[in-house]
Design a protein around this motif. Structure first.
Motif, PDB file in Angstrom:
ATOM      1  N   GLU B 285       0.918  -1.451   0.014  1.00 28.53           N
ATOM      2  CA  GLU B 285       0.010   0.077   0.193  1.00 28.53           C
ATOM      3  C   GLU B 285       0.911   1.335  -0.137  1.00 28.53           C
ATOM      4  OE1 GLU B 285      -3.637   0.087   2.626  1.00 28.53           O
ATOM      5  OE2 GLU B 285      -2.857  -1.860   3.520  1.00 28.53           O
ATOM      6  N   THR B 288      -3.025   4.478   0.298  1.00 29.98           N
ATOM      7  CA  THR B 288      -3.818   3.931   1.175  1.00 29.98           C
ATOM      8  C   THR B 288      -3.392   3.686   2.576  1.00 29.98           C
ATOM      9  OG1 THR B 288      -3.592   1.740   0.510  1.00 29.98           O
ATOM     10  CG2 THR B 288      -5.569   2.921  -0.179  1.00 29.98           C
ATOM     11  N   GLY B 289      -2.056   3.651   2.634  1.00 29.88           N
ATOM     12  CA  GLY B 289      -1.033   3.651   3.809  1.00 29.88           C
ATOM     13  C   GLY B 289      -1.611   2.787   5.099  1.00 29.88           C
ATOM     14  N   GLY B 290      -2.096   1.794   4.651  1.00 29.00           N
ATOM     15  CA  GLY B 290      -2.548   0.876   5.750  1.00 29.00           C
ATOM     16  C   GLY B 290      -4.044   0.566   5.912  1.00 29.00           C
ATOM     17  N   VAL B 291      -5.003   1.459   5.174  1.00 29.08           N
ATOM     18  CA  VAL B 291      -6.361   1.286   5.078  1.00 29.08           C
ATOM     19  C   VAL B 291      -6.904  -0.048   4.527  1.00 29.08           C
ATOM     20  CG1 VAL B 291      -8.561   2.319   3.924  1.00 29.08           C
ATOM     21  CG2 VAL B 291      -6.747   3.809   5.023  1.00 29.08           C
ATOM     22  N   ALA B 294      -5.968  -2.629   7.028  1.00 31.36           N
ATOM     23  CA  ALA B 294      -7.071  -2.561   8.138  1.00 31.36           C
ATOM     24  C   ALA B 294      -8.447  -3.066   7.728  1.00 31.36           C
ATOM     25  CB  ALA B 294      -7.249  -1.233   8.617  1.00 31.36           C
ATOM     26  N   GLY B 364      -4.627  13.317  -1.897  1.00 36.54           N
ATOM     27  CA  GLY B 364      -4.837  14.943  -1.756  1.00 36.54           C
ATOM     28  C   GLY B 364      -4.876  15.046  -0.021  1.00 36.54           C
ATOM     29  N   VAL B 400     -13.541  10.465  -6.244  1.00 42.02           N
ATOM     30  CA  VAL B 400     -14.048  11.784  -5.892  1.00 42.02           C
ATOM     31  C   VAL B 400     -14.068  11.872  -4.166  1.00 42.02           C
ATOM     32  CG1 VAL B 400     -15.416  12.452  -7.837  1.00 42.02           C
ATOM     33  CG2 VAL B 400     -16.588  11.021  -5.923  1.00 42.02           C
ATOM     34  N   ARG B 403      -9.661  13.278   1.296  1.00 46.05           N
ATOM     35  CA  ARG B 403      -8.581  12.462   1.388  1.00 46.05           C
ATOM     36  C   ARG B 403      -8.905  11.101   1.901  1.00 46.05           C
ATOM     37  NH1 ARG B 403      -3.107  12.808   2.011  1.00 46.05           N
ATOM     38  NH2 ARG B 403      -1.857  11.275   3.459  1.00 46.05           N
ATOM     39  N   ARG B 407      -9.425   7.372  -0.090  1.00 46.18           N
ATOM     40  CA  ARG B 407      -8.478   6.181   0.455  1.00 46.18           C
ATOM     41  C   ARG B 407      -9.481   4.877   0.595  1.00 46.18           C
ATOM     42  NH1 ARG B 407      -3.837   7.258   4.072  1.00 46.18           N
ATOM     43  NH2 ARG B 407      -5.304   6.764   5.670  1.00 46.18           N
TER      44      ARG B 407
END
Lengths: 427, 427
Positions: B285, B288-291, B294, B364, B400, B403, B407
């Protein structure tokens, strides 16, 4: 100024949507001195909408609605409220031209559906609130006695944009010109972590119910317990002064558990503290499974501090990507202090960060044992600092709640441990 | 049976808490044939509580409240409603003994605060609803004509437990014995992903407003657009039959976008589909940084399918832990098809999974360019299948929202791509 908020949509009553609009509206309006006296949700039925708006108008004369402005057939807000105000619906060619232009600019949408034409009908005498964020315009409808209803779309992004574009400026002017417009409702909230509601009340002693004549509310959640002081019916300057004094009294007793105020996000505070000190962060997550990384990367601009991490869910990943010794996993189990420590150290070393956070625990609902029941979580923070061996803080916590709550609480405590480790390092 | 729900607490009006209790109550009550006709939130003021409960009782004769039962001074629900029913408050020694026992069993809580004694006062003639999940007991108060108010705590975990322990059984009996107890309100919801509200309506054509005489509601969110059919006022068997027929009509037109029904979670469905085929998943990722991790690990028991992942936020992590070639990052930028592909292949290979998911994009609010505006996300799915080279699907999407929404939407589309890749592999 006291207003009522009415959110419209079957989905709100049937439980398929969590209403986040109300909370956003309340915070933004509160900041300009508008208090929400009551919130009501009704379904997509014209009678129910008219009854709820009618009751609210009689109580406060000031109502904001969200929802029911779209093109589908369950969108009944405008005609229901027009009927309540005794106004016929009129076709507005300007709105229609705007809708046509929107579709013309987006050929990928295909031709405009006939249903969207309905969005161009508005109550006679209404003020149109332009929607730069979507297709449904908002409506401001006011009667001869100054009683008003503002109708906003229900889609959160559109509602938020139109609130900022139209309602906040309008209501700021109304509040300033209203009788009693010189008094406000203001609140300040202290955010605490690492201590429960009853223990906070015990530490606060005679301040447990309020301070400086302002009542105190306890708001427990997965990010900790928030303490909110509220000043009502005072001029702005006096409200601010009283709140400042009360906050100082509370901080003197429980300051060590306070990480921020208002809507401060602990992840954002941790990133800012690291940025100031030119420190970087990496994570090694087992039971949180990405929740901690998601908290940090939810903050815009986090990339200069947060380098990345490893979701080390399976033990093989703990070993291969974070160098957790398999002997430690065998000896102590994957939920243990040495494994949390190795996750933090491994994330720090493999990713090349100043601070590594390791989390391992039993999030449930299964997997608990008498020695390690559900809610048992070990958290470790390695670094900052160049000393060898690297300084590591570890903490064993017993967290309450369901799987989601336990994971959120674990991430919050990990962030708080970083805050404490980092802020003892000089900037 | 129609009831009203009243949630109590300043925090709900001031916007510092998102109310999740209402949605949970609505879903659970709907399942036993109880419809929520209106939801109201009022603050911690006895007058407001009594006014709202009084109005609701006059409309439906049946009210559930949440909140305001705790030990702190802003907890006014019981005395306000007792006064409305003309009942004095009485000290209940059994409740008090229970509180004493709770504190005695938890020496780490210290002595019981004096404020908790207030929890032992109840309206005369009330039925006590035992709270196995916390310290505040619930209350059932009923008048001579059968009108009732059930008071539950506001803490979500306690409210949920007491709903299951007490209210669901009581209301199931009441519904069965009530006049008209042979008709129900039932709904079915189809969950779609990868298509917008207007386009769905276009595909549905003459079914866009409803099917089989049942109205259709469109509920867009970050997981896609949900389509809800509702049957009201029919006997249970007929409602189910009508709903089944209408669902079949909808599926015939838009079935390829439907991933589930009701509260189906796409992550849980993907995990189940992989489990059935003995496939494992890993993630790589960036935006999405971990989303995404999770989402997958939020599902209990995910550990047999989800092995782990890398949050490759900084480009150095993409290279060091997932073998993304630095030349590709330089040539195409980190938000590009080759990087998404390399993230998916790297996660799959380094973690040793059957399926790798790679996500890279511009979430964003900053970072957008004319060529890659905010919302641009590349998603890749590598595998399953042992063919060499590994089959990789990639997709460029323009998402759309803010942030957080971008994600969430990216994670959902990644999961849907896995669902499609996996379900074309025979079990």
């Amino acid at each position: 100024m006291r207003i009522e908020l009415i959110t419209i949509g079957d989905e709100l009553l049937l439980g398929f949507t969590i209403d986040t609009n109300g909370a956003h509206l309340a915070r933004e309006l509160g900041a300009v001195g508008v208090e929400i006296a009551r919130r009501t949700s009704v379904g997509d039925r014209a009678d129910d909408i008219a009854a709820a708006v009618g009751d609210a108008i009689r109580r406060t004369g000031a109502v904001i609605t969200t929802g029911g402005l779209g093109p589908t057939s369950d969108d009944l807000t405008k005609p229901a409220i027009a009927a309540l105000f005794g106004r016929p619906m009129r076709f507005d060619p300007v709105i229609y031209a705007g809708l046509e232009a929107m579709w013309a600019a987006r050929p990928q949408w295909g031709p405009m559906p006939a249903a969207n034409r309905q969005q161009a009908y508005v109550p006679e005498g209404a003020t149109i609130l332009e929607n730069r964020h979507g297709s449904a315009p908002g409506i401001w409808l006011e009667d001869d006695t100054g009683r008003w209803v503002a109708m906003l779309p229900g889609v959160p992004r559109e509602m938020r944009g139109m609130l900022a574009d139209h309602l906040v400026p309008r209501l700021t002017r109304l509040v300033a010109s209203a009788p009693g417009g010189d008094v406000v409702v203001r609140s300040r909230t202290l955010r605490t972590v690492g201590i429960g509601e009853s223990a906070l009340a015990g530490l606060l002693g005679d301040l447990a119910d309020g301070a400086g004549g302002l009542p105190l509310a306890y708001l427990p959640g997965t990010e900790g317990v928030d303490l909110r002081l509220t000043a009502r019916g005072l001029p702005a300057a006096e409200a601010d002064e009283r709140l400042g004094g009360a906050v100082a009294l509370l901080r003197a007793r429980i300051g060590r558990f306070v990480y921020g105020e208002g809507s401060d996000d602990l992840a954002a505070l941790v990133l800012a503290a690291c940025r100031e000190r030119h420190l970087t962060i990496a994570v090694g997550e087992s039971c949180t499974g990405g929740v901690l990384g998601a908290r940090l990367t939810a903050v815009p601009g986090s990339s200069d501090v947060f380098l990345g991490g490893v979701i080390a869910y399976d033990n093989s990943v703990k070993e291969s990507l974070l160098d957790v010794p398999s002997a430690e996993i065998r000896a102590e189990g994957s939920v243990s202090e040495p494994v949390a420590r190795a996750l933090a150290l491994g994330a720090r070393a493999r990713i090349g960060a100043d601070v590594g956070i390791g989390v391992t625990g039993v999030a449930g609902p299964g997997g608990g044992t008498p020695e390690k029941p559900v809610g048992t979580v070990w958290i470790a923070v390695a670094g900052p600092g160049a000393a060898a061996p690297v300084a590591v803080q570890t903490r064993r916590t017993m967290l309450v709640g369901d799987r989601g709550e336990i994971r959120q609480r674990a991430a919050q405590i990990g962030l708080d441990m970083v805050r404490q480790a980092v802020t003892t390092t000089p900037a």
